[in-house]
Design an enzyme around this catalytic site. Sequence first.
Site, PDB file in Angstrom:
ATOM      1  N   ASP A   1       1.408   3.276  12.189  1.00 35.65           N
ATOM      2  CA  ASP A   1       2.824   3.219  11.590  1.00 35.65           C
ATOM      3  C   ASP A   1       3.021   4.361  10.580  1.00 35.65           C
ATOM      4  O   ASP A   1       2.095   4.859  10.068  1.00 35.65           O
ATOM      5  CB  ASP A   1       2.801   1.821  10.705  1.00 35.65           C
ATOM      6  CG  ASP A   1       4.227   1.596  10.104  1.00 35.65           C
ATOM      7  OD1 ASP A   1       5.058   1.620  10.949  1.00 35.65           O
ATOM      8  OD2 ASP A   1       4.259   1.567   9.008  1.00 35.65           O
TER       9      ASP A   1
ATOM     10  N   GLU B   1      10.142  -4.308   7.173  1.00 39.57           N
ATOM     11  CA  GLU B   1      10.575  -2.834   7.346  1.00 39.57           C
ATOM     12  C   GLU B   1      11.125  -2.889   8.675  1.00 39.57           C
ATOM     13  O   GLU B   1      10.740  -3.152   9.703  1.00 39.57           O
ATOM     14  CB  GLU B   1       9.243  -2.098   7.393  1.00 39.57           C
ATOM     15  CG  GLU B   1       8.833  -2.098   5.911  1.00 39.57           C
ATOM     16  CD  GLU B   1       7.625  -1.060   5.789  1.00 39.57           C
ATOM     17  OE1 GLU B   1       7.475  -0.491   4.618  1.00 39.57           O
ATOM     18  OE2 GLU B   1       7.075  -0.663   6.877  1.00 39.57           O
TER      19      GLU B   1
ATOM     20  N   GLU C   1      12.359  -0.897  11.722  1.00 37.93           N
ATOM     21  CA  GLU C   1      11.714   0.107  12.484  1.00 37.93           C
ATOM     22  C   GLU C   1      12.114   0.175  13.978  1.00 37.93           C
ATOM     23  O   GLU C   1      12.507  -0.732  14.400  1.00 37.93           O
ATOM     24  CB  GLU C   1      10.216   0.269  12.405  1.00 37.93           C
ATOM     25  CG  GLU C   1       9.756   0.535  10.672  1.00 37.93           C
ATOM     26  CD  GLU C   1       8.198   0.653  10.686  1.00 37.93           C
ATOM     27  OE1 GLU C   1       7.688   1.311  11.460  1.00 37.93           O
ATOM     28  OE2 GLU C   1       7.550   0.309   9.633  1.00 37.93           O
TER      29      GLU C   1
ATOM     30  N   ASP D   1       7.646  -4.256  10.446  1.00 41.75           N
ATOM     31  CA  ASP D   1       6.460  -4.265  10.021  1.00 41.75           C
ATOM     32  C   ASP D   1       6.467  -4.908   8.830  1.00 41.75           C
ATOM     33  O   ASP D   1       6.664  -4.255   7.617  1.00 41.75           O
ATOM     34  CB  ASP D   1       6.079  -2.603  10.030  1.00 41.75           C
ATOM     35  CG  ASP D   1       4.514  -2.631   9.593  1.00 41.75           C
ATOM     36  OD1 ASP D   1       3.752  -3.373  10.160  1.00 41.75           O
ATOM     37  OD2 ASP D   1       4.199  -1.610   8.835  1.00 41.75           O
TER      38      ASP D   1
ATOM     39  N   ARG E   1       4.395  -6.592  -0.412  1.00 40.76           N
ATOM     40  CA  ARG E   1       4.547  -5.446  -1.375  1.00 40.76           C
ATOM     41  C   ARG E   1       3.416  -5.750  -2.526  1.00 40.76           C
ATOM     42  O   ARG E   1       3.074  -4.667  -3.074  1.00 40.76           O
ATOM     43  CB  ARG E   1       5.954  -5.305  -2.055  1.00 40.76           C
ATOM     44  CG  ARG E   1       6.967  -4.920  -0.712  1.00 40.76           C
ATOM     45  CD  ARG E   1       6.803  -3.761  -0.185  1.00 40.76           C
ATOM     46  NE  ARG E   1       7.711  -3.627   0.774  1.00 40.76           N
ATOM     47  CZ  ARG E   1       7.590  -2.671   1.601  1.00 40.76           C
ATOM     48  NH1 ARG E   1       7.039  -1.587   1.681  1.00 40.76           N
ATOM     49  NH2 ARG E   1       8.879  -2.541   2.427  1.00 40.76           N
TER      50      ARG E   1
ATOM     51  N   GLN F   1      -0.028  -4.629  -1.414  1.00 41.66           N
ATOM     52  CA  GLN F   1       0.115  -3.326  -1.266  1.00 41.66           C
ATOM     53  C   GLN F   1      -0.086  -2.328  -2.552  1.00 41.66           C
ATOM     54  O   GLN F   1      -0.796  -1.538  -2.560  1.00 41.66           O
ATOM     55  CB  GLN F   1       1.235  -2.874  -0.412  1.00 41.66           C
ATOM     56  CG  GLN F   1       1.396  -1.358  -0.141  1.00 41.66           C
ATOM     57  CD  GLN F   1       2.459  -0.958   0.870  1.00 41.66           C
ATOM     58  OE1 GLN F   1       3.291  -1.735   0.999  1.00 41.66           O
ATOM     59  NE2 GLN F   1       2.685   0.129   0.871  1.00 41.66           N
TER      60      GLN F   1
ATOM     61  N   LYS G   1      -0.593  -4.796   5.140  1.00 41.00           N
ATOM     62  CA  LYS G   1       0.064  -4.745   6.498  1.00 41.00           C
ATOM     63  C   LYS G   1      -0.630  -5.062   7.672  1.00 41.00           C
ATOM     64  O   LYS G   1      -0.222  -4.988   8.815  1.00 41.00           O
ATOM     65  CB  LYS G   1       0.413  -3.015   6.774  1.00 41.00           C
ATOM     66  CG  LYS G   1       1.034  -2.445   5.708  1.00 41.00           C
ATOM     67  CD  LYS G   1       2.541  -3.100   5.831  1.00 41.00           C
ATOM     68  CE  LYS G   1       3.548  -1.838   4.981  1.00 41.00           C
ATOM     69  NZ  LYS G   1       3.874  -0.591   5.563  1.00 41.00           N
TER      70      LYS G   1
ATOM     71  N   THR H   1       2.990  -7.613  12.655  1.00 38.61           N
ATOM     72  CA  THR H   1       4.131  -6.677  13.031  1.00 38.61           C
ATOM     73  C   THR H   1       4.710  -7.295  14.241  1.00 38.61           C
ATOM     74  O   THR H   1       4.018  -7.572  15.229  1.00 38.61           O
ATOM     75  CB  THR H   1       3.472  -5.437  13.396  1.00 38.61           C
ATOM     76  OG1 THR H   1       2.655  -4.858  12.254  1.00 38.61           O
ATOM     77  CG2 THR H   1       4.514  -4.509  13.670  1.00 38.61           C
TER      78      THR H   1
END
Length: 417
Positions: free
Chosen positions: A125, A198, A200, A232, A236, A239, A252, A256
């Site tokens: 990623d 996310e 993407e 993805d 938070r 993280q 993460k 996904t």
Amino acid sequence: MTLMKSWVESANRAECPFPLNNLPYGVFTTNSLEPRCGVAIGDMILDLSAAEEVGLIELAENPVFDVPYWNDVMELGPEAWEILRARLQELLVEGASEQATVAPHLVPMSEARMEMPIVVAEYTDFYAGRHHATNVGTMFRGAENALPPNWLHIPIGYNGRASSVVVSGTDVIRPNGQTKAPDADTPSFGPCKRLDIELEMGAIVGTASELGHPVSVAQADEMIFGYVLLNDWSARDIQAWEYQPLGPFQAKAFATSISPWIVTRAALEPFRTSTPARERELLPYLQEPKPMLYDIDLSVTIQPQGGAKTTICETNYKEMYYSAAQQLAHHASSGCAMTPGDLLGSGTISGPEKHQRGSLLELSWGGKEPVDIGNGQTRSFIEDGDTLTLHGAAKGDGYLIGFGACTGTIKPAVKFP
């Protein structure tokens, strides 16, 4: 390019995401068929395993479509990919001489279930959208230090988990993890409280590079088999506690999601566009010989359990600062061997305006500005029961090049033993 007419009538509608111009590849199953390779045309799927068995398509000496993945086809290389696309268009074009032979091998999409289209070899990623990186950096480091010193020189990335890549429609279980509140002396363990998306694009590597040997951006572009939508999912709060000094890990690693259809480079060719103007010139190995991005409209909807869908983001793939070909060339620049089935996530695709932000972290500005999702409800981050869906399509002259939805519903965290 204008719409290419097919004898499959549903493929000729302007709003259809799967016209003859597209022909995306996937893996499907039905109540009576084992998982196998198929191609989308209108509201139908052409069963390529069956077409190969009766001799309509012969791409290699041995069968390649009777397996539940596209890796065998990818390994045949770009010349075989071109032959396959040309043959499919020949079989499905309006007035095709073999229509009567092909028709029995069409399966209604309404009767099919989509599976993972590839065996994911590795997953990487990136963090290659400037608006996203600037927003996130501003939140955590201030506007003057938003971008790290290396950001304008290399596409930053990290190695993710191939084992947790799932196809659209797969439920996502809220992850557990270790977090630390700002006012706490010690960390705690439990369900993620700041679950995010996310938005993407994913690039699928189709051919290998040799260990120890870099590839150019032009070579990297030729290695890409096709593209999917990619979400993805991100924890938070987990993280924030874990990412220094080595970057994302458990935040993460839990899921996904990708869309079920692989849209080929050939289908996207009319939509090529250039990356943004460079503030600082890239080193020669990352410079592009031609436009490497694509003009693809993207959006995200959220649907709370029992509620209506609301669009929370609208942006475009052309907002990326680095293309997938640049990301792949950089990945291989150390001599890292790339493998058929490798999946490269673009990084979050955000635009300059608030409604173009591709994550709830940005949309809610770290939770300080909750997002209105209708019926008096707001979201700073995702709640259990919410369904998030990514949409994407390139818009041609009277036709669309669509990817199919990339969707996932959040289920409660599993109680830790």
